[in-house]
Scaffold this motif. Structure first.
Motif, PDB file in Angstrom:
ATOM      1  N   ARG A  12       0.827  -1.205   0.000  1.00 15.55           N
ATOM      2  CA  ARG A  12       0.000   0.000   0.000  1.00 15.55           C
ATOM      3  C   ARG A  12       0.860   1.253   0.000  1.00 15.55           C
ATOM      4  O   ARG A  12       0.535   2.231  -0.635  1.00 15.55           O
ATOM      5  CB  ARG A  12      -0.929   0.006   1.208  1.00 15.55           C
ATOM      6  N   ALA A  13       1.974   1.219   0.736  1.00 13.02           N
ATOM      7  CA  ALA A  13       2.865   2.375   0.783  1.00 13.02           C
ATOM      8  C   ALA A  13       3.465   2.631  -0.597  1.00 13.02           C
ATOM      9  O   ALA A  13       3.623   3.783  -1.005  1.00 13.02           O
ATOM     10  CB  ALA A  13       3.962   2.159   1.811  1.00 13.02           C
ATOM     11  N   GLY A  14       3.790   1.568  -1.324  1.00 17.35           N
ATOM     12  CA  GLY A  14       4.323   1.729  -2.678  1.00 17.35           C
ATOM     13  C   GLY A  14       3.299   2.334  -3.613  1.00 17.35           C
ATOM     14  O   GLY A  14       3.627   3.184  -4.443  1.00 17.35           O
ATOM     15  N   ASN A  15       2.052   1.908  -3.488  1.00 20.97           N
ATOM     16  CA  ASN A  15       0.997   2.469  -4.321  1.00 20.97           C
ATOM     17  C   ASN A  15       0.742   3.934  -3.987  1.00 20.97           C
ATOM     18  O   ASN A  15       0.546   4.754  -4.881  1.00 20.97           O
ATOM     19  CB  ASN A  15      -0.295   1.672  -4.163  1.00 20.97           C
ATOM     20  N   ALA A  16       0.741   4.252  -2.699  1.00 21.16           N
ATOM     21  CA  ALA A  16       0.522   5.639  -2.275  1.00 21.16           C
ATOM     22  C   ALA A  16       1.668   6.522  -2.756  1.00 21.16           C
ATOM     23  O   ALA A  16       1.447   7.661  -3.187  1.00 21.16           O
ATOM     24  CB  ALA A  16       0.378   5.712  -0.762  1.00 21.16           C
ATOM     25  N   ALA A  17       2.894   6.000  -2.695  1.00 19.77           N
ATOM     26  CA  ALA A  17       4.042   6.773  -3.166  1.00 19.77           C
ATOM     27  C   ALA A  17       3.940   7.021  -4.660  1.00 19.77           C
ATOM     28  O   ALA A  17       4.248   8.117  -5.143  1.00 19.77           O
ATOM     29  CB  ALA A  17       5.343   6.044  -2.828  1.00 19.77           C
ATOM     30  N   ARG A  18       3.504   6.024  -5.409  1.00 20.94           N
ATOM     31  CA  ARG A  18       3.371   6.199  -6.862  1.00 20.94           C
ATOM     32  C   ARG A  18       2.278   7.213  -7.191  1.00 20.94           C
ATOM     33  O   ARG A  18       2.424   8.028  -8.099  1.00 20.94           O
ATOM     34  CB  ARG A  18       3.074   4.843  -7.502  1.00 20.94           C
ATOM     35  N   ILE A  19       1.195   7.208  -6.440  1.00 20.28           N
ATOM     36  CA  ILE A  19       0.124   8.189  -6.654  1.00 20.28           C
ATOM     37  C   ILE A  19       0.637   9.595  -6.358  1.00 20.28           C
ATOM     38  O   ILE A  19       0.354  10.537  -7.105  1.00 20.28           O
ATOM     39  CB  ILE A  19      -1.109   7.836  -5.794  1.00 20.28           C
ATOM     40  N   CYS A  20       1.421   9.749  -5.288  1.00 18.51           N
ATOM     41  CA  CYS A  20       2.013  11.057  -4.971  1.00 18.51           C
ATOM     42  C   CYS A  20       2.944  11.518  -6.092  1.00 18.51           C
ATOM     43  O   CYS A  20       2.972  12.697  -6.430  1.00 18.51           O
ATOM     44  CB  CYS A  20       2.771  11.006  -3.650  1.00 18.51           C
ATOM     45  N   THR A  21       3.697  10.583  -6.672  1.00 22.59           N
ATOM     46  CA  THR A  21       4.596  10.924  -7.764  1.00 22.59           C
ATOM     47  C   THR A  21       3.819  11.421  -8.977  1.00 22.59           C
ATOM     48  O   THR A  21       4.164  12.440  -9.580  1.00 22.59           O
ATOM     49  CB  THR A  21       5.451   9.703  -8.159  1.00 22.59           C
ATOM     50  N   ILE A  22       2.769  10.713  -9.327  1.00 21.89           N
ATOM     51  CA  ILE A  22       1.952  11.106 -10.486  1.00 21.89           C
ATOM     52  C   ILE A  22       1.317  12.467 -10.248  1.00 21.89           C
ATOM     53  O   ILE A  22       1.325  13.335 -11.136  1.00 21.89           O
ATOM     54  CB  ILE A  22       0.882  10.026 -10.766  1.00 21.89           C
ATOM     55  N   VAL A  48       8.701  14.968  -2.620  1.00 25.15           N
ATOM     56  CA  VAL A  48       9.510  14.582  -1.465  1.00 25.15           C
ATOM     57  C   VAL A  48       8.806  13.487  -0.662  1.00 25.15           C
ATOM     58  O   VAL A  48       9.442  12.520  -0.216  1.00 25.15           O
ATOM     59  CB  VAL A  48       9.834  15.808  -0.584  1.00 25.15           C
ATOM     60  N   ILE A  49       7.499  13.610  -0.490  1.00 24.11           N
ATOM     61  CA  ILE A  49       6.744  12.574   0.214  1.00 24.11           C
ATOM     62  C   ILE A  49       6.865  11.246  -0.525  1.00 24.11           C
ATOM     63  O   ILE A  49       7.108  10.196   0.080  1.00 24.11           O
ATOM     64  CB  ILE A  49       5.266  12.985   0.379  1.00 24.11           C
ATOM     65  N   ALA A  50       6.714  11.277  -1.842  1.00 26.47           N
ATOM     66  CA  ALA A  50       6.825  10.047  -2.628  1.00 26.47           C
ATOM     67  C   ALA A  50       8.220   9.441  -2.507  1.00 26.47           C
ATOM     68  O   ALA A  50       8.365   8.223  -2.371  1.00 26.47           O
ATOM     69  CB  ALA A  50       6.498  10.332  -4.086  1.00 26.47           C
ATOM     70  N   GLY A  59      10.244  10.050  -7.378  1.00 28.71           N
ATOM     71  CA  GLY A  59       9.818  11.057  -6.411  1.00 28.71           C
ATOM     72  C   GLY A  59      10.729  12.271  -6.432  1.00 28.71           C
ATOM     73  O   GLY A  59      10.269  13.413  -6.423  1.00 28.71           O
ATOM     74  N   TRP A  60      12.036  12.022  -6.473  1.00 34.93           N
ATOM     75  CA  TRP A  60      12.979  13.145  -6.529  1.00 34.93           C
ATOM     76  C   TRP A  60      12.891  13.870  -7.865  1.00 34.93           C
ATOM     77  O   TRP A  60      13.019  15.096  -7.927  1.00 34.93           O
ATOM     78  CB  TRP A  60      14.408  12.676  -6.258  1.00 34.93           C
ATOM     79  N   TYR A  61      12.673  13.121  -8.953  1.00 37.32           N
ATOM     80  CA  TYR A  61      12.493  13.774 -10.250  1.00 37.32           C
ATOM     81  C   TYR A  61      11.236  14.646 -10.252  1.00 37.32           C
ATOM     82  O   TYR A  61      11.219  15.736 -10.829  1.00 37.32           O
ATOM     83  CB  TYR A  61      12.396  12.752 -11.377  1.00 37.32           C
ATOM     84  N   ALA A  62      10.179  14.163  -9.613  1.00 36.43           N
ATOM     85  CA  ALA A  62       8.942  14.936  -9.541  1.00 36.43           C
ATOM     86  C   ALA A  62       9.138  16.205  -8.719  1.00 36.43           C
ATOM     87  O   ALA A  62       8.617  17.270  -9.079  1.00 36.43           O
ATOM     88  CB  ALA A  62       7.823  14.082  -8.950  1.00 36.43           C
ATOM     89  N   ALA A  63       9.896  16.113  -7.635  1.00 36.34           N
ATOM     90  CA  ALA A  63      10.179  17.308  -6.835  1.00 36.34           C
ATOM     91  C   ALA A  63      10.983  18.309  -7.650  1.00 36.34           C
ATOM     92  O   ALA A  63      10.714  19.515  -7.612  1.00 36.34           O
ATOM     93  CB  ALA A  63      10.934  16.923  -5.560  1.00 36.34           C
ATOM     94  N   GLY A  64      11.951  17.815  -8.404  1.00 36.63           N
ATOM     95  CA  GLY A  64      12.728  18.697  -9.280  1.00 36.63           C
ATOM     96  C   GLY A  64      11.876  19.304 -10.374  1.00 36.63           C
ATOM     97  O   GLY A  64      12.034  20.484 -10.720  1.00 36.63           O
ATOM     98  N   ALA A  65      10.952  18.513 -10.908  1.00 34.68           N
ATOM     99  CA  ALA A  65      10.045  19.037 -11.935  1.00 34.68           C
ATOM    100  C   ALA A  65       9.137  20.114 -11.349  1.00 34.68           C
ATOM    101  O   ALA A  65       8.804  21.092 -12.022  1.00 34.68           O
ATOM    102  CB  ALA A  65       9.212  17.908 -12.525  1.00 34.68           C
ATOM    103  N   GLY A  66       8.750  19.953 -10.091  1.00 32.82           N
ATOM    104  CA  GLY A  66       7.934  20.976  -9.427  1.00 32.82           C
ATOM    105  C   GLY A  66       8.690  22.281  -9.281  1.00 32.82           C
ATOM    106  O   GLY A  66       8.147  23.360  -9.522  1.00 32.82           O
ATOM    107  N   ALA A  67       9.964  22.187  -8.894  1.00 33.01           N
ATOM    108  CA  ALA A  67      10.782  23.400  -8.773  1.00 33.01           C
ATOM    109  C   ALA A  67      10.984  24.046 -10.135  1.00 33.01           C
ATOM    110  O   ALA A  67      10.858  25.270 -10.285  1.00 33.01           O
ATOM    111  CB  ALA A  67      12.129  23.055  -8.140  1.00 33.01           C
TER     112      ALA A  67
END
Length: 85
Positions: A12-22, A48-50, A59-67
């Motif tokens: 479940r944690a993996g699925n939640a992390a993937r949803i946060c990434t998306i 960062v949460i992901a 997750g780190w790529y998504a945080a960088g994309a957000g910045a």
């Protein structure tokens, strides 16, 4: 037959992390066009949460994309604002 020891089902944690990434990537794109600081910050936080919940590289790529989305969105907003006045 699938052996659970060699190929475990995603948790479940993996699925939640993937949803946060998306969601982080989606907010990074939205930050390009609408309220870059708000949506960029949301994308960074979700990324960062992901990353801390197990979706490390994306997750780190998504945080960088957000910045990047926040910065580019502010630049685009400044260009549009200066062209309109």
């Amino acid at each position: 037959m699938v052996d659970p020891a060699t190929n475990p089902a995603p948790s479940r944690a993996g699925n939640a992390a993937r949803i946060c990434t998306i969601l982080a990537f989606a907010f990074a794109v939205i930050a390009l066009f609408l309220v870059p600081l708000l949506f960029g910050l949301i994308a960074i936080v979700l990324g960062v949460i992901a990353a801390t919940q197990g979706d490390k590289p994306l997750g780190w790529y998504a945080a960088g994309a957000g910045a990047a989305g926040a910065i580019i969105g502010m630049i685009l907003g400044a260009i549009v604002y200066s062209a309109a006045s």
